[in-house]
Design a protein around this motif. Structure first.
Motif, PDB file in Angstrom:
ATOM      1  N   VAL A 285     -13.322  11.990   3.655  1.00 48.94           N
ATOM      2  CA  VAL A 285     -11.719  11.975   3.383  1.00 48.94           C
ATOM      3  C   VAL A 285     -10.948  11.863   4.384  1.00 48.94           C
ATOM      4  N   ARG A 286     -10.947  11.145   5.232  1.00 44.13           N
ATOM      5  CA  ARG A 286     -10.876   9.569   6.321  1.00 44.13           C
ATOM      6  C   ARG A 286     -10.334   8.399   5.526  1.00 44.13           C
ATOM      7  N   THR A 287     -11.125   8.486   5.774  1.00 44.07           N
ATOM      8  CA  THR A 287     -11.472   6.425   4.241  1.00 44.07           C
ATOM      9  C   THR A 287     -10.088   6.637   2.954  1.00 44.07           C
ATOM     10  N   LEU A 288     -10.018   7.942   2.478  1.00 40.98           N
ATOM     11  CA  LEU A 288      -9.729   8.069   1.423  1.00 40.98           C
ATOM     12  C   LEU A 288      -8.002   8.327   1.297  1.00 40.98           C
ATOM     13  N   VAL A 289      -8.083   9.613   2.533  1.00 37.80           N
ATOM     14  CA  VAL A 289      -6.776   9.035   3.264  1.00 37.80           C
ATOM     15  C   VAL A 289      -6.168   7.836   3.492  1.00 37.80           C
ATOM     16  N   SER A 290      -6.941   6.686   4.217  1.00 37.90           N
ATOM     17  CA  SER A 290      -6.833   5.701   4.683  1.00 37.90           C
ATOM     18  C   SER A 290      -6.277   4.885   3.329  1.00 37.90           C
ATOM     19  N   ASP A 291      -7.096   5.065   2.315  1.00 37.14           N
ATOM     20  CA  ASP A 291      -6.822   4.159   0.987  1.00 37.14           C
ATOM     21  C   ASP A 291      -5.929   4.204   0.615  1.00 37.14           C
ATOM     22  N   ALA A 292      -5.079   5.451  -0.105  1.00 38.58           N
ATOM     23  CA  ALA A 292      -4.043   5.686   0.048  1.00 38.58           C
ATOM     24  C   ALA A 292      -3.020   5.751   0.210  1.00 38.58           C
ATOM     25  N   MET A 293      -2.845   5.815   1.811  1.00 36.38           N
ATOM     26  CA  MET A 293      -1.714   6.043   2.407  1.00 36.38           C
ATOM     27  C   MET A 293      -1.262   4.186   3.103  1.00 36.38           C
ATOM     28  N   GLY A 294      -2.385   3.864   3.337  1.00 42.82           N
ATOM     29  CA  GLY A 294      -2.329   2.032   3.081  1.00 42.82           C
ATOM     30  C   GLY A 294      -2.011   1.403   1.640  1.00 42.82           C
ATOM     31  N   MET A 295      -2.382   2.310   1.206  1.00 43.90           N
ATOM     32  CA  MET A 295      -1.255   1.489  -0.510  1.00 43.90           C
ATOM     33  C   MET A 295      -0.339   1.496  -0.370  1.00 43.90           C
ATOM     34  N   ALA A 296       0.171   3.258  -0.172  1.00 40.04           N
ATOM     35  CA  ALA A 296       1.244   3.300  -0.099  1.00 40.04           C
ATOM     36  C   ALA A 296       2.429   3.181   0.862  1.00 40.04           C
ATOM     37  N   ILE A 297       2.154   2.326   1.868  1.00 37.91           N
ATOM     38  CA  ILE A 297       2.229   1.184   2.914  1.00 37.91           C
ATOM     39  C   ILE A 297       2.281   0.175   2.117  1.00 37.91           C
ATOM     40  N   ASP A 298       1.739  -0.421   1.759  1.00 39.58           N
ATOM     41  CA  ASP A 298       1.577  -1.811   0.626  1.00 39.58           C
ATOM     42  C   ASP A 298       3.137  -1.775   0.360  1.00 39.58           C
ATOM     43  N   ILE A 299       3.208  -0.366  -0.809  1.00 38.18           N
ATOM     44  CA  ILE A 299       4.842  -0.323  -1.374  1.00 38.18           C
ATOM     45  C   ILE A 299       5.393  -0.138  -0.867  1.00 38.18           C
ATOM     46  N   LEU A 300       5.522  -0.156  -0.551  1.00 36.35           N
ATOM     47  CA  LEU A 300       7.197   0.668   0.465  1.00 36.35           C
ATOM     48  C   LEU A 300       7.095  -0.732   1.690  1.00 36.35           C
ATOM     49  N   ASP A 301       6.190  -2.031   1.873  1.00 36.85           N
ATOM     50  CA  ASP A 301       6.687  -2.390   2.271  1.00 36.85           C
ATOM     51  C   ASP A 301       6.853  -3.803   1.017  1.00 36.85           C
ATOM     52  N   GLY A 302       6.729  -3.513   0.638  1.00 41.76           N
ATOM     53  CA  GLY A 302       7.382  -4.640  -0.620  1.00 41.76           C
ATOM     54  C   GLY A 302       5.613  -5.034  -0.948  1.00 41.76           C
ATOM     55  N   LYS A 303       4.649  -5.245  -1.295  1.00 40.64           N
ATOM     56  CA  LYS A 303       3.466  -5.656  -0.546  1.00 40.64           C
ATOM     57  C   LYS A 303       2.687  -4.957  -2.655  1.00 40.64           C
ATOM     58  N   THR A 304       1.722  -5.608  -2.968  1.00 40.83           N
ATOM     59  CA  THR A 304       1.030  -5.150  -3.993  1.00 40.83           C
ATOM     60  C   THR A 304       0.089  -5.128  -3.089  1.00 40.83           C
ATOM     61  N   PRO A 305      -1.180  -3.883  -3.384  1.00 40.83           N
ATOM     62  CA  PRO A 305      -1.310  -3.214  -3.237  1.00 40.83           C
ATOM     63  C   PRO A 305      -3.269  -3.985  -3.287  1.00 40.83           C
ATOM     64  N   SER A 306      -4.094  -3.976  -2.244  1.00 37.74           N
ATOM     65  CA  SER A 306      -5.725  -4.273  -3.248  1.00 37.74           C
ATOM     66  C   SER A 306      -6.286  -3.535  -4.056  1.00 37.74           C
ATOM     67  N   THR A 307      -7.313  -3.421  -5.168  1.00 39.18           N
ATOM     68  CA  THR A 307      -7.955  -2.398  -5.837  1.00 39.18           C
ATOM     69  C   THR A 307      -9.644  -2.769  -5.935  1.00 39.18           C
ATOM     70  N   THR A 308     -10.066  -2.461  -6.051  1.00 43.03           N
ATOM     71  CA  THR A 308     -11.491  -2.386  -6.658  1.00 43.03           C
ATOM     72  C   THR A 308     -12.209  -2.542  -7.898  1.00 43.03           C
ATOM     73  N   GLY A 309     -11.423  -2.008  -8.926  1.00 40.87           N
ATOM     74  CA  GLY A 309     -12.121  -1.232 -10.232  1.00 40.87           C
ATOM     75  C   GLY A 309     -10.655  -1.080 -10.515  1.00 40.87           C
ATOM     76  N   ALA A 310     -11.401  -0.369 -12.278  1.00 43.33           N
ATOM     77  CA  ALA A 310      -9.979   0.602 -13.147  1.00 43.33           C
ATOM     78  C   ALA A 310     -10.630   1.346 -13.943  1.00 43.33           C
ATOM     79  N   TYR A 311     -10.083   2.253 -13.902  1.00 44.52           N
ATOM     80  CA  TYR A 311     -10.262   3.299 -14.668  1.00 44.52           C
ATOM     81  C   TYR A 311      -9.608   4.073 -15.808  1.00 44.52           C
ATOM     82  N   ASN A 312     -10.079   3.875 -17.038  1.00 41.76           N
ATOM     83  CA  ASN A 312      -9.390   4.074 -18.215  1.00 41.76           C
ATOM     84  C   ASN A 312      -9.129   5.641 -18.580  1.00 41.76           C
ATOM     85  N   ASN A 313      -7.296   6.468 -18.493  1.00 36.60           N
ATOM     86  CA  ASN A 313      -7.076   7.422 -18.697  1.00 36.60           C
ATOM     87  C   ASN A 313      -6.941   7.655 -19.922  1.00 36.60           C
TER      88      ASN A 313
END
Length: 352
Positions: A285-313
């Motif tokens: 969970v440490r890694t997952l939380v770190s990934d989620a918060m890193g993504m959130a901070i990128d967004i708040l900083d005006g950056k595009t978060p990095s991704t590794t794939g896609a899921y059809n919802n």
């Protein structure tokens, strides 16, 4: 510094940067996530607030509205019900909030920007492979259990397990003991969502240990002698695994059983040490939380978060960041969970 979390207060009129909604406080996994989220932003200029939905989609929607009123820019949400959460995140999108679906995918809506997840199909595959690697002989009774049909992850876990188990069902290594729907589909390696749903309808635990106990007791009561002895059990997570283990362990006609799990809950690690649960899939969970918060901070900083794939919802392909998973059993429990500082050795008895 961090704003007040989970209390419904942020102090004065200060706004909240990141709103986090988790499904329930009644499972150790989500309480653990709460602490990790609090730690992740402790030294950040951004603030967060964490609310729990307590297994209610209505409460979940109310939580999102509460957070929107506090001015959040990013919403991280692990939905109670993937489809029902659509209404909540659509309200967020209308407010210009970036939505990150966390651990569980929100389905049937285009109002999801990102998905942070463990590879759920790989989790199920790891569970199934462990049963295959540790089963002895032929015609081993196989008891199947799954998570909640309202949770998209439950389908993905079961899909992954089925893909590896099905050839071994077809060749007679395993005999399905508790699902007529699975028996009817045993020759199909790839199952449609509809077919998966039919099996889940029979073997769902709804992620509830009490429901897992009731199902296991019903299945054992109705099982013929040839469906006892040395058996294998696909349990979807640790909470249900412990409940199912307790039921099967108390039946004198069960000689031995292999049982899967996931989440590396503390209680299940003790069960593994004691030989009452065979394995768990460790999702750090440490890694997952770190990934989620890193993504959130990128967004708040005006950056595009990095991704590794896609899921059809069911509506769109949601860009995703995936985190790897680790199989833990008696052999490597110390290395993976104690040496990595996830848990302390003092928290367990009989650890070697």
């Amino acid at each position: 510094m961090l704003a007040a979390c989970g209390s419904g207060k942020t102090g004065g009129s200060s706004k909240v940067s990141v709103g986090i909604v988790l499904p329930t406080k009644d499972e150790p996994r989500w309480v653990q996530d709460e602490k990790r989220f609090k730690d992740a932003l402790a030294d950040s200029k951004y603030t967060t607030e964490i609310l729990f939905s307590q297994g209610s989609s209505a409460k979940e929607k109310e939580n999102v509205e509460t957070l929107l009123n506090k001015g959040i820019k990013v919403l991280i949400i692990a939905p109670h019900d993937g489809a029902a959460a659509g209404a909540a995140v659509e309200a967020a999108k209308k407010e210009g909030v970036t939505v990150i679906s966390y651990d569980r995918l929100i389905t049937e809506t285009d109002a999801v920007d990102y998905y942070v997840t463990f590879d759920s199909v790989a989790v199920g595959a790891a569970q199934g492979q462990y049963l295959i690697d540790n089963a002895k002989g032929k015609n081993v009774p196989l008891y199947l259990y799954a998570g909640a049909a309202s949770d998209n992850n439950a389908f993905l876990f079961f899909e992954g397990a089925w893909k590896v188990l099905q050839p071994k069902i077809a060749d007679g290594t395993f005999v399905i003991a508790n699902s007529s729907e699975a028996v009817a589909l045993k020759d199909k390696k790839e199952l449609t969502r509809d077919q998966l749903g039919k099996i889940l309808g029979q073997v769902t635990t709804n992620w509830e240990p009490s429901e897992a106990i009731n199902k296991a007791q019903t299945h054992l009561t109705g099982a013929a002698a040839n469906l006892k002895g040395d058996i294998a059990i696909l349990a979807p997570n640790d909470g249900t695994a412990r409940s199912i283990s307790d039921v099967f362990g108390s039946d004198s006609d069960i000689s031995s059983f292999i049982i899967s799990g996931q989440d590396a809950e503390k209680a299940s690690i003790q069960y593994i040490i004691d030989g009452k649960q065979s394995m768990t899939v460790f999702k750090d969970v440490r890694t997952l939380v770190s990934d989620a918060m890193g993504m959130a901070i990128d967004i708040l900083d005006g950056k595009t978060p990095s991704t590794t794939g896609a899921y059809n919802n069911g509506k769109i392909d949601v860009k995703a960041k995936q985190t790897n998973v680790i199989v833990v059993d008696q052999e490597n429990v110390k290395k993976e969970l104690i040496d990595s500082k996830y848990y302390e050795a003092s928290e367990f008895k009989g650890l070697k």
